[in-house]
Design an enzyme around this catalytic site. Structure first.
Site, short mmCIF file in Angstrom:
data_model
loop_
_atom_site.label_atom_id
_atom_site.label_comp_id
_atom_site.label_asym_id
_atom_site.label_seq_id
_atom_site.Cartn_x
_atom_site.Cartn_y
_atom_site.Cartn_z
N ARG A 525 35.22 0.79 17.21
CA ARG A 525 33.83 0.42 16.91
C ARG A 525 32.87 1.41 17.56
O ARG A 525 33.14 1.98 18.61
CB ARG A 525 33.50 -0.97 17.48
CG ARG A 525 34.36 -2.06 16.88
CD ARG A 525 33.83 -3.44 17.22
NE ARG A 525 33.83 -3.66 18.66
CZ ARG A 525 33.15 -4.64 19.25
NH1 ARG A 525 32.40 -5.46 18.52
NH2 ARG A 525 33.20 -4.81 20.55
N SER A 589 40.75 2.34 25.95
CA SER A 589 41.67 1.33 26.50
C SER A 589 43.08 1.88 26.72
O SER A 589 44.05 1.40 26.12
CB SER A 589 41.71 0.12 25.57
OG SER A 589 40.42 -0.28 25.26
N ASP A 643 38.97 -1.07 28.82
CA ASP A 643 38.49 -2.31 28.18
C ASP A 643 38.44 -3.48 29.14
O ASP A 643 37.58 -4.35 29.06
CB ASP A 643 39.28 -2.66 26.91
CG ASP A 643 40.79 -2.69 27.12
OD1 ASP A 643 41.25 -2.36 28.23
OD2 ASP A 643 41.52 -3.03 26.16
C1 BG6 Z 1 37.93 -6.00 22.54
C2 BG6 Z 1 37.57 -4.73 23.20
O1 BG6 Z 1 36.93 -6.89 22.72
O2 BG6 Z 1 39.14 -6.47 23.06
C3 BG6 Z 1 38.67 -3.72 22.94
O3 BG6 Z 1 36.33 -4.30 22.82
C4 BG6 Z 1 39.92 -4.26 23.51
O4 BG6 Z 1 38.39 -2.50 23.46
C5 BG6 Z 1 40.19 -5.57 22.82
O5 BG6 Z 1 40.99 -3.36 23.45
C6 BG6 Z 1 41.50 -6.15 23.12
O6 BG6 Z 1 41.80 -6.92 22.05
P1 BG6 Z 1 42.62 -6.48 20.76
O7 BG6 Z 1 43.24 -7.77 20.40
O8 BG6 Z 1 41.66 -6.00 19.78
O9 BG6 Z 1 43.62 -5.48 21.20
C1 GLC Z 2 47.23 -1.06 27.31
C2 GLC Z 2 46.46 0.06 27.94
C3 GLC Z 2 45.41 -0.50 28.88
C4 GLC Z 2 44.57 -1.50 28.17
C5 GLC Z 2 45.43 -2.56 27.55
C6 GLC Z 2 44.65 -3.59 26.81
O1 GLC Z 2 47.95 -1.67 28.28
O2 GLC Z 2 47.33 0.90 28.64
O3 GLC Z 2 44.61 0.53 29.39
O4 GLC Z 2 43.67 -2.07 29.06
O5 GLC Z 2 46.37 -1.97 26.71
O6 GLC Z 2 44.00 -3.05 25.72
#
Ligand code: BG6
Ligand code: GLC
Ligand code: GLC
Length: 903
Positions: A525, A589, A643
């Site tokens: 996003r 992340s 994240d």
């Molecule tokens: C979101 C974050 O809200 O949650 C992302 O903005 C994050 O960056 C995510 O990785 C984790 O959830 P998912 O289910 O989208 O991997």
């Molecule tokens: C993976 C990444 C970590 C992140 C997590 C959740 O473990 O290595 O940095 O916070 O996923 O998205």
């Protein structure tokens, strides 16, 4: 015999006539009641019960093995034990061995324990003679009373009928009572595998060729029928596919008054004097237990009128129960009946004339003819339901018949069949006598039940390693804690404990406009975050999700970062932001070694990313290089944020106690505020810094979690793009749970526990089961809805399969939640101890599709944390707008601390 006598007898017997029209009304009445009982219509109180039996198919003929059958309640006060050998399709037929025992009246009217002890005693006596040794024996229990079944081996007695009234049994599971009695005997290793109504035994006894019987009819001491019904019509079961045998329990038809037009004063008197007055009104006009009694009442009446026995009765004739159905059957015998009538009457202390004997024959004939005709009307109601099934056999319907009255009475069966043809001329019915009095059918059901029981054991064995107990979770918590400490100290540890350079939470005075990127979860996003005063405007977000094809996530780093910049430029254009240089925060992340807020070296990719030439590089520099390549674009990258950190900051804006960030989505990870003095990698020992734990890698050093890895987890790990890495994450996060479930389902299919052993191609497809699937299937759905979800994956399941799949999902996701809870417990306990507190109140900011969408995951995490960290009061706060907002806040806080407000 004078005319008057004949006239009186005739008049009396006329009351037993039932016209064709009345029969049709009874048929319609029963059919209506059957439909209402199936549909469970509110406000209606049908007098038939329509009890599902959990027998889901007619015999295949393939069933094999030795089975012990116990019959209780079909033929009056006799109990029968049989040893039945099923030889499958090709084997030669073997006659069963059987023995009958008479149950004394003090037992049929005694306590439940006496009855079941008596039954268990008979089993032992029978087996002693048979000399079966100590082999495990599988028993099928033919229990001919109305029961509410919840499975093939669970059956609660609703109410006693016929001549039984043992205390303490109604409302109890009769299988359990029998098991306990067998245990009290302690002599044989008998497993009670199935419980079956006698009608079901009859239906299942018949040979499947040329076509299986779909109806079972019993006319013995009582009367009843069962038949195969479309399961979608059985409202109670909430299933949509397949068939199930339903026990009609038609004996109670008329308990609401529907039989009044055909009832005689004799019926009313018989009912009043019976063991269960007011109930089983239909059965009391048909069942063998009552026919002799009806005859007796008529004879007393006629004697009283002077029409029989010269107006004289005898004490025996006046005694309840002195005329039996056996007498009635013998008296109606065409060749010896007259003599039998005379003998019986003499036994009753009467001196009958030849005419008396002839009249008594007429009485018996009237009573039994009415019974046969009423029974035929009921059967045509059942036939009408069977014939309404669109998939019914073109060969018509076969009805398995059983019961002594039906089989041994000289005219009953012929009259019944004739009346069926009259009432349902085009029903095309074949009547097939059941074998071994239904014993064989009970054995068939027992064979099926024992196969299902084996499957259940195999399922339990398969899922056992997923079921963790407290001690195991405590060990995980302790190991996590130890790894955290080692990581913080810079010693070797699977958890990296990365400093984030985020040292302060937002205080509400931050202001300004920010751009944010959010990369690494389900969605990529770009966001425009406007931070205003907390009390007035708050935070406003405009964002857009861009797709990230696998060619980009797994191509070259340059492609990935160029794509990201293209998306930012598009977003700026759409929102008239081109030309402005807003501070940009990058939620990235993945594990990064940060040297400052705007510098993060990617240590390694995780989850589904594998773009080349990025690991070991500063991600901010890679982004800046891409910005330079795309000329004419100005962007000011201020911060790179994990994240978890974004989530913590975002929730921290709402709740100042938020000092932990947790993600359970595609991947899993946590961050929390650690004392700077404990963080060896960063100088200084005052204040706190947020640490990105990167707990997904917990166990990668082989020192923890080994014992939890099942063969299914190992397969998932091996097939992943990073085998041996992110071992904790692979037990917990959404990206892997569906794969673990898929591996378990493959195994269960192989064991033939699922899908009848059929290997569906879709189940061979990696990643076909998404987190969404687990969330859907585990939510509160009806069986048919669960099955429909499987169908979407091209898995042709029946409802039983669907329930098994759900159990697998539950086991896998529950383990994940518990392991995650153990991690959270380790974190909050560490914070508590850091601060030397007896009790800690702390908020965990959470995000991630699994945590948010799964119906039970969050509760299970909380349960585990409550149990494992009892001194911490932990609030879980869901992050609303993703971690992009938090990332913007990181920049905003940095701007505030640097004394420069955002633009
Ligand atoms: C979101 C974050 O809200 O949650 C992302 O903005 C994050 O960056 C995510 O990785 C984790 O959830 P998912 O289910 O989208 O991997
Ligand atoms: C993976 C990444 C970590 C992140 C997590 C959740 O473990 O290595 O940095 O916070 O996923 O998205
Ligand atoms: C009684 C019982 C029923 C049984 C029938 C025939 O009606 O309630 O369960 O099938 O007798 O034995």
């Amino acid at each position: 015999m004078n005319e008057n006598t004949l006239e009186s007898v005739q008049q009396c017997l006329n009351q037993f006539d039932v016209t064709e029209e009345q029969l049709q009304q009874i048929q319609a009445g029963i059919l209506g009641d059957m439909e209402r009982a199936l549909g469970r219509q509110a406000g209606s109180s049908p007098s038939v019960q329509m009890l599902p039996t959990y027998v889901r198919s007619t015999p295949r003929g393939t069933e094999q093995g030795d089975f012990l059958v116990l019959e209780l309640g079909a033929s009056g006060a006799t109990l029968r034990v049989l040893w039945v050998t099923l030889t499958g399709i090709s084997g030669p037929r073997k006659e069963p061995v059987s023995q009958e025992f008479t149950i004394p009246t003090e037992i049929t009217l005694g306590t439940g324990q006496q009855l079941f002890d008596f039954a268990a005693g008979c089993l032992v006596q029978f087996l002693d003679q048979l000399q079966v040794g100590s082999q495990p024996i599988q028993l099928g229990f033919n229990f001919s009373f109305p029961c509410h079944q919840t499975g093939l081996n669970q059956s609660t007695l609703i109410s006693w009928t016929k001549g039984f009234r043992c205390s303490g049994v109604e409302g109890q599971d009769v299988v359990q009572l029998l098991r306990e009695a067998i245990q009290r005997q302690g002599a044989y290793n008998i497993e009670v595998v199935a419980v079956v109504n006698d009608t079901v035994g009859a239906m299942m006894s018949c040979d499947p060729s040329p076509q299986a019987c779909e109806v079972g009819l019993v006319v013995d001491t009582g009367t009843n029928a069962c038949y195969m019904e479309e399961v979608r019509h059985v409202a109670e079961l909430k299933e949509d596919r397949g068939r199930i045998c339903v026990n009609v329990q038609w004996g109670s038809f008329g308990d609401g008054g529907a039989l009044e037009p055909v009832q005689t004063p004799f019926d009313l008197q018989l009912d009043q004097e019976s063991l269960h007055p007011g109930t089983q009104r239909f059965e009391k006009m048909v069942g063998g237990l009552y026919l002799g009694e009806l005859v007796r009442l008529v004879l007393i009446h006629l004697a009283g009128q002077g029409a029989l026995f010269g107006g004289v009765t005898s004490p025996a004739l006046l005694t309840h129960g002195s005329v039996h159905v056996q007498h009635v059957m013998e008296i109606e015998d065409p060749s010896h009946g007259r003599a039998r009538a005379q003998a019986m009457l003499q036994e009753l202390g009467l001196t009958p004339s030849a005419q008396d004997c002839a009249q008594v024959q007429r009485v018996c004939g009237a009573v039994s003819s009415r019974a046969a005709r009423l029974c035929a009307a009921a059967l045509t109601a059942v036939l009408a339901r069977v014939r309404s099934n669109p998939e019914r056999s073109p060969l018509g319907v076969s009805v398995a018949t059983g019961g002594r009255l039906y089989k041994q009475h000289p005219r009953f069966s012929a009259l019944l069949q004739q009346t069926v043809r009259l009432l349902a001329p085009d029903a095309d019915v074949t009547f097939v006598p059941s074998e071994d009095g239904g014993g064989r059918g009970v054995a068939v059901v027992t064979a099926v039940a024992s196969r299902l029981a084996l499957q259940r054991r195999q399922l339990e064995e398969t899922l056992a390693p997923f079921r963790l107990h407290s001690q195991q979770l405590k060990a995980v918590q302790a190991q996590m804690r130890e790894s955290m400490v080692r990581g913080l100290r810079g010693e070797s540890s699977s958890i990296r404990m990365l400093p984030t350079y985020v040292c302060a939470m937002p205080d509400g005075t931050e202001r300004g406009d920010f751009l944010a990127l959010d990369l690494g979860g389900t969605n990529f996003r770009v966001l425009w975050v406007k931070v205003g005063s907390r009390s007035e405007e708050g935070i406003k977000i405009i964002n857009r999700v861009f797709s990230l094809p696998e060619s980009v996530t797994q191509g070259t780093g340059q492609q990935l970062f160029d794509h990201i910049v293209d998306c930012i430029v598009d977003f700026q254009k759409e929102n008239n932001l081109s030309g402005q240089t807003l501070p940009l925060s990058f939620t990235f992340s993945f594990p990064c070694k940060q040297l400052g807020l705007d510098q993060g070296i990617l240590l390694n990719w995780t989850k589904g990313f594998k773009a080349s030439d990025c690991e070991g590089q500063d991600v901010v520099s890679l982004l800046r290089a891409a910005i330079r390549r795309r000329q004419g674009v100005e962007l000011n990258v201020v911060a790179i944020v994990n994240d978890t950190v974004g989530t913590m900051m975002s929730c921290g804006y709402e709740d100042p106690h938020c000092e932990v960030g947790l993600i359970v989505g595609t991947g899993t990870n946590a961050c929390y505020m650690e004392e700077l003095g404990n963080v060896c990698a960063v100088p200084g020992d005052r204040g706190r810094m947020c640490i990105n734990m990167e707990w997904g890698a917990f166990g990668d050093d082989g020192l923890a979690l080994q014992e939890f890895y099942t063969p299914f987890d190992l397969s998932v790990d091996q097939a992943s793009i990073n085998p041996g890495k992110q071992r904790y994450e692979k037990l917990i996060s959404g990206m892997y749970l569906g794969e673990i479930v898929r591996q378990v389902l493959l195994h269960l299919t192989h064991l033939r526990v699922l899908f009848g052993g059929q290997e569906f191609p879709s189940l061979q497809t990696k990643d076909i089961i998404k987190t969404k699937f687990l969330s859907e299937i585990e939510s509160d759905l009806e069986r048919w809805q669960v099955r429909a979800i499987l169908e979407k994956l091209d898995l042709q399941a029946d409802c039983e399969d669907a329930l098994l799949v759900r159990e697998v999902c539950q086991a896998v996701s529950r383990r994940a939640a518990q392991l995650c809870g153990a991690g959270v417990a380790a974190v909050v306990e560490k914070i508590r101890e850091n601060r030397g507190l007896d009790r800690l109140s702390v908020t965990v900011g959470v995000d991630g599709t699994l945590y948010k969408l799964h119906p039970h995951f969050s509760e299970q995490v909380k349960d585990a944390v409550r149990e494992l960290a009892p001194q911490c009061c932990v609030r879980f706060l869901l992050s609303e707008d993703g971690s992009g907002k938090g990332a913007a806040l990181v920049s905003a806080v940095a701007c505030r601390l640097a004394g420069a407000a955002g633009p």
